[in-house]
Structures are given as C-alpha cells and as structure tokens.
Design a protein around this motif. Structure first.
Motif, short mmCIF file in Angstrom:
data_model
loop_
_atom_site.label_atom_id
_atom_site.label_comp_id
_atom_site.label_asym_id
_atom_site.label_seq_id
_atom_site.Cartn_x
_atom_site.Cartn_y
_atom_site.Cartn_z
N ARG A 16 51.55 55.19 63.51
CA ARG A 16 51.96 56.26 62.40
C ARG A 16 51.28 57.46 62.77
O ARG A 16 51.90 58.69 62.94
CB ARG A 16 51.75 55.80 61.06
CG ARG A 16 52.44 56.66 60.02
CD ARG A 16 51.72 56.22 58.68
NE ARG A 16 52.03 55.22 58.31
CZ ARG A 16 53.37 54.84 57.50
NH1 ARG A 16 53.91 55.86 56.97
NH2 ARG A 16 53.56 53.89 57.26
N GLU A 17 49.99 57.41 63.26
CA GLU A 17 49.28 58.75 63.36
C GLU A 17 49.74 59.26 64.60
O GLU A 17 49.78 60.62 64.53
CB GLU A 17 48.00 58.15 63.65
CG GLU A 17 46.45 59.16 64.01
CD GLU A 17 45.44 58.63 64.65
OE1 GLU A 17 45.33 57.30 64.30
OE2 GLU A 17 44.56 59.25 65.26
N ILE A 18 50.07 58.68 65.71
CA ILE A 18 50.48 59.45 67.17
C ILE A 18 52.14 59.79 66.79
O ILE A 18 52.19 60.90 67.02
CB ILE A 18 50.34 58.32 68.29
CG1 ILE A 18 48.65 58.26 68.26
CG2 ILE A 18 50.81 59.12 69.37
CD1 ILE A 18 48.47 56.93 69.20
N ARG A 19 52.90 59.16 66.24
CA ARG A 19 54.04 59.64 66.00
C ARG A 19 54.12 60.90 65.12
O ARG A 19 54.91 61.66 65.55
CB ARG A 19 54.85 58.41 65.10
CG ARG A 19 56.30 58.81 64.66
CD ARG A 19 57.03 57.77 63.75
NE ARG A 19 56.24 57.44 62.62
CZ ARG A 19 56.28 58.13 61.42
NH1 ARG A 19 57.06 59.28 61.57
NH2 ARG A 19 55.80 57.68 60.34
N ILE A 20 53.20 61.00 64.19
CA ILE A 20 53.36 62.14 63.42
C ILE A 20 52.64 63.32 64.21
O ILE A 20 53.29 64.52 64.26
CB ILE A 20 52.60 61.86 61.99
CG1 ILE A 20 53.49 61.01 60.88
CG2 ILE A 20 52.08 63.24 61.20
CD1 ILE A 20 52.55 60.62 59.84
N GLU A 21 51.70 63.10 64.93
CA GLU A 21 51.15 63.90 65.82
C GLU A 21 52.24 64.78 66.88
O GLU A 21 52.21 65.78 67.40
CB GLU A 21 50.04 63.47 66.89
CG GLU A 21 48.70 63.61 66.46
CD GLU A 21 47.70 62.77 67.16
OE1 GLU A 21 46.76 62.21 66.84
OE2 GLU A 21 47.93 62.75 68.63
N ARG A 22 53.19 63.63 67.17
CA ARG A 22 54.29 64.23 68.13
C ARG A 22 55.39 64.78 67.26
O ARG A 22 56.38 65.11 68.02
CB ARG A 22 54.73 62.84 68.84
CG ARG A 22 53.56 62.10 69.80
CD ARG A 22 53.43 62.66 70.91
NE ARG A 22 52.72 61.69 71.86
CZ ARG A 22 51.28 61.86 71.95
NH1 ARG A 22 50.68 62.79 71.25
NH2 ARG A 22 50.70 61.02 72.77
N GLY A 23 55.30 64.70 65.87
CA GLY A 23 56.30 65.48 65.25
C GLY A 23 57.73 64.60 65.38
O GLY A 23 58.59 65.28 65.11
N LEU A 24 57.47 63.15 65.53
CA LEU A 24 58.67 62.35 65.33
C LEU A 24 58.75 61.78 63.98
O LEU A 24 57.61 61.34 63.39
CB LEU A 24 58.51 61.62 66.37
CG LEU A 24 58.59 61.79 67.85
CD1 LEU A 24 58.00 60.70 68.80
CD2 LEU A 24 59.86 62.42 68.27
N SER A 25 60.14 61.66 63.44
CA SER A 25 60.60 60.77 62.34
C SER A 25 60.39 59.27 63.02
O SER A 25 60.48 59.12 64.12
CB SER A 25 61.76 60.97 61.71
OG SER A 25 62.72 60.82 62.65
N GLN A 26 60.36 58.20 62.08
CA GLN A 26 60.39 56.67 62.36
C GLN A 26 61.66 56.60 63.16
O GLN A 26 61.90 55.87 64.12
CB GLN A 26 60.41 55.88 61.17
CG GLN A 26 58.98 55.77 60.39
CD GLN A 26 58.81 55.03 59.16
OE1 GLN A 26 59.85 54.66 58.70
NE2 GLN A 26 57.73 54.76 58.81
N GLU A 27 62.72 57.29 62.47
CA GLU A 27 64.22 57.02 63.29
C GLU A 27 64.19 57.57 64.61
O GLU A 27 64.67 56.96 65.28
CB GLU A 27 65.19 57.65 62.41
CG GLU A 27 65.58 57.19 60.99
CD GLU A 27 64.42 57.08 59.93
OE1 GLU A 27 63.80 58.08 60.11
OE2 GLU A 27 64.40 56.41 58.99
N GLN A 28 63.76 58.81 64.77
CA GLN A 28 63.46 59.41 66.09
C GLN A 28 62.95 58.53 67.18
O GLN A 28 63.15 58.22 68.26
CB GLN A 28 63.15 60.73 66.11
CG GLN A 28 63.75 61.86 65.73
CD GLN A 28 63.05 63.19 65.33
OE1 GLN A 28 61.83 63.34 64.76
NE2 GLN A 28 63.87 64.34 65.34
#
Lengths: 72, 72
Positions: A16-28
């Motif tokens: 979750r932390e890295i996904r948010i850093e990357r600016g991605l949604s869960q779906e993306q």
C-alpha cells in the motif's frame, strides 16, 4: 483466514505504501500486475496468502525489487 | 505447473544453497519449518508456487531474513 498473519499484514502495508508513493490506485496496480481488480485490496488487507508468482507481478508493477518489499 | 517460472527456479536454488550452507537435509528443513517432508524438494525444484506464509517459515528455519532470500 481467521487470524491475519503478521507477515501478510506487513507485506500488505508495504504494498500500500509503495503503491501510494507511485500514485497508483488499487485498480491501476491490479491492471498493471494483471491480477483481478479486487485482488490488490485483499493483499493490502492481508486477506490472502499471496504466492511468489503474484509477489513478483506486484513488485514488477511497482518497479521495485522483491527484496525491497521485505526490507523494513 | 507445466512451465517452471523463473522466479520459482531462482527461489528454489537460493533455498537449496542456504540449506546446504546450514548443513541441513531437505527432511530436516521440512521438520524445522513444519511443512510436509516432501515439500522442500518440491520448492527447490520449482514445482510449487510457494505462498508468503511458507516463505516466512522457510526463512525462519534457515535463520535468514526474507529479503536475503531474494538478494542475488
């Protein structure tokens, strides 16, 4: 799974932390990793015991080494 | 699984390498990790898509951090 395993919780939080850093949604992220739309949420909530092949798909999609998903 | 995934092959080779460094048989490692007697052989031969909970059991039994199982 009734009791959430600590390692799954830790892994899910890291994703979750890295996904948010990357600016991605869960779906993306799901789309990039070629997993089901709801799968990333389940991993982030530690609801699934993820397999190594899917760990690799997520790591690649986050552009991070697998080892780095396990570093504190 | 028909085609062995590269990541499973790499992981299996790394487990075998460290298990041998530790002077453990497959059966001894299976016992320490509380997995089936034949399971370590299957992992080392990349015949199973291991889950994160079992990756952690093996790492603990080898006395190594999970991240280090994925470092080259």
């Amino acid at each position: 799974m009734k009791d959430k395993s600590k390692i799954l919780i830790k892994f899910g939080e890291r994703v979750r932390e890295i996904r948010i850093e990357r600016g991605l949604s869960q779906e993306q992220l799901a789309h990039l990793a070629d997993v089901h739309r709801t799968y990333i949420g389940m991993i982030e909530r530690a609801e699934k015991n993820i397999t190594l092949i899917n760990i690799e798909k997520i790591a690649k999609s986050l552009n991070i080494e697998i080892a780095k998903l396990f570093n504190d």
